[in-house]
Write an enzyme that holds these catalytic residues in place. Structure first.
Site: not given
Ligand code: TRP
Length: 333
Positions: A115, A198, A201
């Site tokens: 991240k 994947k 959203k």
């Protein structure tokens, strides 16, 4: 036996999320009830702020995720459902555990590396110490079972290491060691437009995903337009290798029907997508109809959602108090 798990309320209310984390919670809820255990499920809103969130979006995301969880079958009457932020013991215990966790342990966390990427120096301290808050989340309730995705297994191992070190350093038997429960084949649902990405959203194309709130016509249209290949379906799952889009649609069918891929193929082998897609659309519409309806209803009643979350928080606060008190006492505070 006690199951504890959290989910970040930063929206992701599509089929992929339902067939991944959320449905698994509903199954744990049933399993715990059968064996006399109980479940604590929470919206990890404190974890969410380890990366910048627009406050208005976050507020909306919290209600939306609560509505989605309940619509999918997490039942506030049977499970304790709450917001992490409403139980200050999470933040408090996280700080106490920061005294036990080692920098060397956190330096090994792959999620932080992923991240923070190339901008490690610019990452928030919260992103770094995120796994310690996660340890507090589960240790606070003496969790025995923690359902998580594969990517969270390392954080759970850290929680166990923290629990062992705390119990040992302060010569107490305060924390229970939690077991990660990783769903056997957590269905990995991919984009309808690209079998290698994947379902997400954040994909620019809404046609790439099926949202929990999509109506039957839209679901049918999205499946009709989903990317495929010209070959008929094989009879052997191994023959889906190298056909990511075909595999994805079969995976979705298998997950929704709760049937192994090989059984789905046994039924459709030799048929093309002209036959398979309408069957898949019908199944998806049927499974999502009650969820979508309840989701819409709950979203129109924020006061009811807030009431349910408040009830959950009251219970969570009660259950968390003795462990937090035990931790302060063990430390001499
Ligand atoms: N880190 C988890 C995730 O991103 C969410 C989470 C926060 C969690 N606290 C938890 C999961 C405690 C299990 C137990 O998926």
């Amino acid at each position: 036996m006690r199951t504890v798990s959290g989910i970040q309320p930063t929206g992701n209310l599509h089929l992929g999320n339902y067939l991944g984390a959320i449905r698994n919670w509903v199954r744990m809820q049933d399993a715990m009830e059968e064996s006399g255990g109980e479940c604590f499920f929470f919206l990890a809103d404190l974890h969410a702020i380890s990366q910048y969130q627009d406050p208005a979006e976050l507020r909306r995301g919290i209600r939306e995720m609560a509505a989605a969880l309940i619509a999918c079958g997490v039942d506030p009457a049977r499970s304790t459902l709450f917001r992490q932020r409403d139980v200050p013991a999470h933040s408090e215990l996280a700080w106490l555990l920061n005294g036990t966790a080692r920098v060397g342990w956190l330096n090994r966390m792959t999620q932080f590396k992923d991240k923070s990427g190339k901008n490690r120096e610019g990452a928030s301290v919260a992103l770094y110490t995120y796994p310690v808050l996660q340890a507090a989340d589960v240790l606070l309730y003496q969790a025995t079972h923690v359902p998580v995705g594969d990517d969270q297994k390392q954080h759970l191992e850290l929680a166990r290491d923290i629990a062992i070190k705390f119990n040992t350093d302060y010569a107490v038997e305060l924390f229970t060691l939690p077991e990660p429960i990783i769903p056997p084949a957590a269905a990995r649902i991919m984009s309808l437009r690209d079998g290698a990405a994947k379902m997400s959203k954040s994909d620019a194309s809404d046609m790439s995903r099926i949202n929990l709130a999509d109506d039957p016509d839209l679901i049918t249209q999205k499946i009709r337009k989903a990317k495929t290949d010209p070959e008929p379906l094989p009879d052997d799952p191994g023959l889906l290798d190298g056909r990511p889009e075909a595999r994805n649609l079969v995976t979705i069918y298998s997950a929704l029907a709760d049937e192994p891929v090989k059984d789905v193929l046994a039924r459709f082998a030799g048929q093309g997508f002209g036959a398979f897609k309408p069957a898949l659309a019908e199944l998806t519409v049927e499974k999502l109809r009650p969820i979508g309806a309840r989701f819409a209803e709950l979203q129109q009643d924020p006061a009811e959602l807030d009431r349910l979350l408040k009830l959950g928080a009251e219970k969570a606060n009660r259950v968390a108090a003795p462990t937090l008190g035990g931790a302060y006492a063990a430390l001499g505070l």
